[in-house]
Design a protein around this motif. Structure first.
Motif, short mmCIF file in Angstrom:
data_model
loop_
_atom_site.label_atom_id
_atom_site.label_comp_id
_atom_site.label_asym_id
_atom_site.label_seq_id
_atom_site.Cartn_x
_atom_site.Cartn_y
_atom_site.Cartn_z
N LYS A 39 0.84 -1.21 0.00
CA LYS A 39 0.00 0.00 0.00
C LYS A 39 0.87 1.25 0.00
N SER A 40 1.96 1.21 0.73
CA SER A 40 2.89 2.34 0.76
C SER A 40 3.51 2.56 -0.63
N LEU A 41 3.91 1.48 -1.29
CA LEU A 41 4.45 1.59 -2.65
C LEU A 41 3.42 2.20 -3.60
N HIS A 42 2.16 1.81 -3.43
CA HIS A 42 1.09 2.37 -4.28
C HIS A 42 0.91 3.85 -4.01
N ARG A 43 0.88 4.25 -2.73
CA ARG A 43 0.74 5.67 -2.39
C ARG A 43 1.88 6.51 -2.97
N GLN A 44 3.07 5.92 -3.06
CA GLN A 44 4.24 6.64 -3.59
C GLN A 44 4.28 6.62 -5.12
N GLY A 45 3.38 5.85 -5.74
CA GLY A 45 3.34 5.79 -7.19
C GLY A 45 4.30 4.76 -7.78
N ALA A 46 4.89 3.92 -6.93
CA ALA A 46 5.83 2.91 -7.41
C ALA A 46 5.14 1.71 -8.06
N ILE A 47 3.89 1.45 -7.68
CA ILE A 47 3.09 0.40 -8.33
C ILE A 47 1.69 0.96 -8.58
N ASP A 48 1.06 0.48 -9.63
CA ASP A 48 -0.28 0.97 -9.97
C ASP A 48 -1.35 0.19 -9.19
N ALA A 49 -2.59 0.66 -9.29
CA ALA A 49 -3.70 0.05 -8.55
C ALA A 49 -3.92 -1.40 -8.95
N GLN A 50 -3.78 -1.71 -10.24
CA GLN A 50 -3.99 -3.08 -10.70
C GLN A 50 -2.96 -4.02 -10.07
#
Length: 71
Positions: A39-50
Motif C-alpha cells: 500500500k505504501s508503494l502504491h501511495r508513492q506511485g511505485a506500483i499501480d492500482a492493478q
C-alpha cells in the motif's frame, strides 16, 4: 525523514504473553507487513492500482476487521 513514512513495528511487549501474539494483535507480523508495504508503494506511485490489487488478492485479508488500536 522521507516524505512518506509507514510504521511496520511496535513496542508494547507487556500487552501480550508473547511476541508472536503481540505482533498478531497489532497486525505487525509478516502477514500484515507485506500489505502495508504494498500500500505504501502504491501511495508513492511505485506500483499501480492493478498491481496492488493483484498482489493483495491472494493474501485473503479481513478488511472489515476493526483497527487493532481500537480493540
Amino acid at each position: 525523514m522521507p516524505a512518506t513514512y509507514t510504521v511496520l513495528g511496535t513496542d508494547g511487549f507487556v500487552f501480550s504473553g508473547s511476541r508472536p501474539e503481540l505482533r498478531d494483535h497489532f497486525e505487525l507480523s509478516a502477514r500484515y507487513i507485506v500489505p502495508a508495504a504494498l500500500k505504501s508503494l502504491h501511495r508513492q506511485g511505485a506500483i499501480d492500482a492493478q498491481t496492488l490489487h493483484q498482489q493483495l488478492a491472494p493474501l485473503d485479508l479481513a478488511v472489515a476487521k476493526a483497527d487493532p488500536a481500537a480493540r
